[in-house]
Design a protein around this motif. Structure first.
Motif, PDB file in Angstrom:
ATOM      1  N   UNK A 415      41.891  55.736  40.848  1.00  0.00           N
ATOM      2  CA  UNK A 415      41.993  55.514  42.287  1.00  0.00           C
ATOM      3  C   UNK A 415      40.954  54.573  42.874  1.00  0.00           C
ATOM      4  N   UNK A 416      41.250  54.153  44.098  1.00  0.00           N
ATOM      5  CA  UNK A 416      40.416  53.193  44.802  1.00  0.00           C
ATOM      6  C   UNK A 416      39.023  53.741  45.083  1.00  0.00           C
ATOM      7  N   UNK A 417      38.928  54.988  45.496  1.00  0.00           N
ATOM      8  CA  UNK A 417      37.613  55.567  45.809  1.00  0.00           C
ATOM      9  C   UNK A 417      36.691  55.521  44.596  1.00  0.00           C
ATOM     10  N   UNK A 418      37.238  55.869  43.429  1.00  0.00           N
ATOM     11  CA  UNK A 418      36.432  55.847  42.214  1.00  0.00           C
ATOM     12  C   UNK A 418      36.057  54.420  41.831  1.00  0.00           C
ATOM     13  N   UNK A 422      32.483  52.726  40.765  1.00  0.00           N
ATOM     14  CA  UNK A 422      32.343  51.932  39.548  1.00  0.00           C
ATOM     15  C   UNK A 422      31.851  50.525  39.871  1.00  0.00           C
ATOM     16  N   UNK A 423      32.317  49.961  40.993  1.00  0.00           N
ATOM     17  CA  UNK A 423      31.866  48.634  41.401  1.00  0.00           C
ATOM     18  C   UNK A 423      30.376  48.600  41.699  1.00  0.00           C
ATOM     19  N   UNK A 424      29.885  49.639  42.360  1.00  0.00           N
ATOM     20  CA  UNK A 424      28.441  49.728  42.635  1.00  0.00           C
ATOM     21  C   UNK A 424      27.661  49.809  41.326  1.00  0.00           C
ATOM     22  N   UNK A 425      28.175  50.624  40.404  1.00  0.00           N
ATOM     23  CA  UNK A 425      27.544  50.769  39.092  1.00  0.00           C
ATOM     24  C   UNK A 425      27.462  49.423  38.377  1.00  0.00           C
ATOM     25  N   UNK A 426      28.561  48.676  38.384  1.00  0.00           N
ATOM     26  CA  UNK A 426      28.595  47.372  37.722  1.00  0.00           C
ATOM     27  C   UNK A 426      27.671  46.372  38.410  1.00  0.00           C
ATOM     28  N   UNK A 456      39.504  40.417  34.725  1.00  0.00           N
ATOM     29  CA  UNK A 456      39.962  41.772  34.419  1.00  0.00           C
ATOM     30  C   UNK A 456      39.466  42.764  35.469  1.00  0.00           C
ATOM     31  N   UNK A 457      38.171  42.740  35.734  1.00  0.00           N
ATOM     32  CA  UNK A 457      37.597  43.683  36.707  1.00  0.00           C
ATOM     33  C   UNK A 457      38.120  43.401  38.112  1.00  0.00           C
ATOM     34  N   UNK A 458      38.229  42.116  38.473  1.00  0.00           N
ATOM     35  CA  UNK A 458      38.757  41.771  39.795  1.00  0.00           C
ATOM     36  C   UNK A 458      40.200  42.243  39.937  1.00  0.00           C
ATOM     37  N   UNK A 459      40.990  42.082  38.872  1.00  0.00           N
ATOM     38  CA  UNK A 459      42.379  42.532  38.910  1.00  0.00           C
ATOM     39  C   UNK A 459      42.487  44.032  39.101  1.00  0.00           C
ATOM     40  N   UNK A 460      41.641  44.790  38.393  1.00  0.00           N
ATOM     41  CA  UNK A 460      41.671  46.246  38.538  1.00  0.00           C
ATOM     42  C   UNK A 460      41.278  46.680  39.949  1.00  0.00           C
ATOM     43  N   UNK A 461      40.265  46.027  40.504  1.00  0.00           N
ATOM     44  CA  UNK A 461      39.812  46.383  41.856  1.00  0.00           C
ATOM     45  C   UNK A 461      40.920  46.103  42.878  1.00  0.00           C
ATOM     46  N   UNK A 462      41.528  44.931  42.800  1.00  0.00           N
ATOM     47  CA  UNK A 462      42.586  44.564  43.754  1.00  0.00           C
ATOM     48  C   UNK A 462      43.794  45.486  43.616  1.00  0.00           C
ATOM     49  N   UNK A 463      44.215  45.754  42.388  1.00  0.00           N
ATOM     50  CA  UNK A 463      45.372  46.619  42.172  1.00  0.00           C
ATOM     51  C   UNK A 463      45.084  48.049  42.604  1.00  0.00           C
ATOM     52  N   UNK A 464      43.850  48.517  42.391  1.00  0.00           N
ATOM     53  CA  UNK A 464      43.488  49.868  42.840  1.00  0.00           C
ATOM     54  C   UNK A 464      43.566  49.975  44.358  1.00  0.00           C
ATOM     55  N   UNK A 482      52.722  50.441  37.418  1.00  0.00           N
ATOM     56  CA  UNK A 482      52.436  50.539  35.988  1.00  0.00           C
ATOM     57  C   UNK A 482      52.760  49.227  35.293  1.00  0.00           C
ATOM     58  N   UNK A 483      53.903  48.655  35.638  1.00  0.00           N
ATOM     59  CA  UNK A 483      54.307  47.378  35.039  1.00  0.00           C
ATOM     60  C   UNK A 483      53.325  46.260  35.401  1.00  0.00           C
ATOM     61  N   UNK A 484      52.859  46.248  36.649  1.00  0.00           N
ATOM     62  CA  UNK A 484      51.932  45.203  37.082  1.00  0.00           C
ATOM     63  C   UNK A 484      50.600  45.319  36.342  1.00  0.00           C
ATOM     64  N   UNK A 485      50.063  46.550  36.288  1.00  0.00           N
ATOM     65  CA  UNK A 485      48.790  46.765  35.581  1.00  0.00           C
ATOM     66  C   UNK A 485      48.938  46.420  34.103  1.00  0.00           C
ATOM     67  N   UNK A 486      50.046  46.828  33.505  1.00  0.00           N
ATOM     68  CA  UNK A 486      50.275  46.540  32.087  1.00  0.00           C
ATOM     69  C   UNK A 486      50.344  45.039  31.828  1.00  0.00           C
ATOM     70  N   UNK A 487      50.991  44.301  32.728  1.00  0.00           N
ATOM     71  CA  UNK A 487      51.102  42.854  32.565  1.00  0.00           C
ATOM     72  C   UNK A 487      49.731  42.191  32.654  1.00  0.00           C
TER      73      UNK A 487
END
Length: 536
Positions: A415-418, A422-426, A456-464, A482-487
């Protein structure tokens, strides 16, 4: 360091990490998220962890190094990737120690109510006890891997037998088949509920404990055989136990507990959900056993996480992110300074973050560090083509891609909150990396090999943010997401494989590693101490 942990000790290290505080609460959390379809969540989660474990199983047969989660990426994709993956894993491991200590104290609240204040948070005295317990974990690990493994093996027998006995008692006492069809049906929350149970419902948090085998591979006897076997044995054993507990939990609930629906399922009072069910079915004799076993389970898991994280701290010092003094080994072959630093950081988590935020940060940060396994497998196929492998990942390109996609989905489902945590940690890790670059020069870091990380990280953040999990705005519905994240993951996977180290740089890093091993284990490849009476 000494290679003195055998197959049984290594398997029990992983089991102890998996059967921590999670087995007493994960069935409730998964049921709240998914209802009876929580059983499917365990199957999917188990498959995902087996996929990730399989990638590291092949890697550890050729590179059984201490702190493997943080060290392996250094040889496949260089310093920037290894620092990033190692940093997130190190933060996650430190939160694990904090979580398990908190669990021990929560299970002891009935015996010592002064541990907590009226607001439900640790009192000043409770904080003192928490730090003291962390210190105990540190001291036990400081005595060496043999001493640590013997204690853990004894405790783990209890951790295996008690949950298995509890599941059997509840299943044979009372089982309501109607629970699987009434109250909204088998999957009352649909696909989203199943996926939420996997990421935030305790499934991955419980199963990801297998990672400790990878970090202790540098101290395993015959690691090329014992590490892959320990990974598989531990996951299969624990999946059977968790599956039995979940099935027993779902079948034992009565109408009064489910009348408001699965999301509102709760167990008020001092008893945990499993102990409350044991009481409800009349198995009062097992409740007292559960009370003691709960403390033992969390204590043993905390002990393992502290020991494992010390090896990760050592690896991060070897990678260059942490100070060099954390590489120093004691006379018993233990990274003592890494233990001390980790103790201080884990203690800080008690006061810096609320407990729920510590939990949220734990799973996502550790899973992120595992994404390197699937891409490292193919990198080493190219870099070490003729090295014998005791275990070979079947159909490695396709299997590795699937494992990378699954890991990416687990992070997305958190989820977005998590993702914010994770973004702060990174961001903190990136600042440390920039400080490191001022010492060795910006060009000394392997930026080319890390070019896949940013998209990769930017994609995960935006999709979340666009997704429907954990505070997302819901622009992308469940299913198509699911299909978008998998792609996105598949494209990044192909890019990451292509960006692995060149042969000359890999050879230089391997030469440095061999020099470190000669210093740590002696010229014979084994530790100078504790060679006799190896742990079975």
């Amino acid at each position: 360091m000494q290679r003195s942990i055998g197959l049984l000790g290594l398997t029990f290290v992983a089991i102890s990490g998996i059967l921590g505080s999670g087995w007493l609460f994960a069935p409730l959390l998964a049921a709240q998220a998914a209802g009876p379809s929580a059983l499917i969540a365990w199957v999917i989660g188990g498959f995902a962890m087996l996929l990730l474990a399989a990638t590291f199983a092949e890697i550890t047969t050729i590179l059984p190094v201490a702190g493997g989660i943080g060290r392996v990426p250094h040889f496949s994709h260089g310093s920037v990737v290894s620092m990033t993956m190692g940093w997130t894993a190190w933060v996650g491991y430190n939160t694990t120690a904090t979580i398990e200590v908190e669990a021990v104290l929560r299970y002891s609240k009935s015996l010592a109510p002064w541990l907590y204040g009226s607001d439900g948070l640790l009192s000043p005295a409770g904080l003192g006890v928490a730090c003291l317990l962390l210190l105990v974990f540190t001291v036990v690990n400081a005595f060496g891997v043999r001493f640590f493994a013997r204690i853990n093996t004894a405790l783990t027998w209890v951790k295996i037998l008690v949950p298995a006995l509890l599941a059997a008692v509840i299943l044979t006492s009372e089982f309501r088949y109607a629970n699987f069809s009434d109250y909204g049906g088998f999957a009352p929350e649909g696909l989203k509920g199943i996926l939420s149970a996997i990421s935030t419902g305790g499934v991955i948090f419980a199963l990801i404990g297998f990672r400790h085998v990878i970090d202790l591979a540098g101290e395993a006897r015959n690691p090329k055989v014992n590490v892959p076997l320990a990974l598989v044995f531990s996951l299969v054993i624990c999946l059977l136990i968790y599956g039995g507990l979940q099935l027993a939990f779902l079948g034992a609930l009565d109408h009064s507990q489910l009348s408001k629906g699965w999301p509102q399922l709760s167990f008020p009072g001092e008893l945990g959900p499993m102990a409350a069910l044991a009481t409800a079915v009349g198995a009062l004799w097992i409740v007292s056993i559960l009370d003691t076993s709960a403390r033992i389970s969390s204590f043993a898991s905390g002990l393992v996480s502290v020991g494992s994280n010390a090896r990760l701290g050592l690896a991060m010092a070897q990678n260059g992110l942490f100070p060099k003094f954390m590489e120093t080994l004691s006379a018993r072959g233990v990274p003592l300074f890494a233990l001390v630093v980790n103790f201080a950081v884990s203690a800080l988590f008690f006061v810096l973050l609320p407990f729920k935020e510590v939990l949220a940060l734990n799973t996502s940060s550790i899973v992120l560090s595992f994404i390197v396994g699937p891409i490292a497998v193919l990198a080493f196929r190219r870099l070490l083509p003729d090295t014998p492998r005791a275990f070979t990942l079947p159909a490695a390109p396709a299997t590795g891609c699937l494992a990378f996609i699954v890991a990416s989905l687990i992070i997305y489902w958190s989820g977005w909150d998590t993702m914010l945590h994770l973004g702060i940690c990174l961001a903190v890790g990136f600042v440390l990396m920039l400080i490191r670059s001022t010492q060795g020069g910006f060009d000394s870091l392997d930026w080319r090999e890390a070019a896949w990380l940013a998209p990769y990280l930017a994609g995960l953040v935006i999709l979340s943010y666009m997704g429907s999990f954990g505070g997302g705005v819901g622009i992308i519905p469940v299913g198509p997401d699911i299909a978008v994240v998998a792609l996105v993951a598949a494209v990044v996977y192909l890019l990451a494989v292509r960006l692995s180290l060149h042969q000359d740089k890999f050879a230089r890093y391997m030469a440095e590693e061999k020099a470190d091993e000669a210093e740590e284990y002696g010229s014979g490849g084994d530790g100078p101490l504790e060679k006799r009476d190896p742990i079975p």
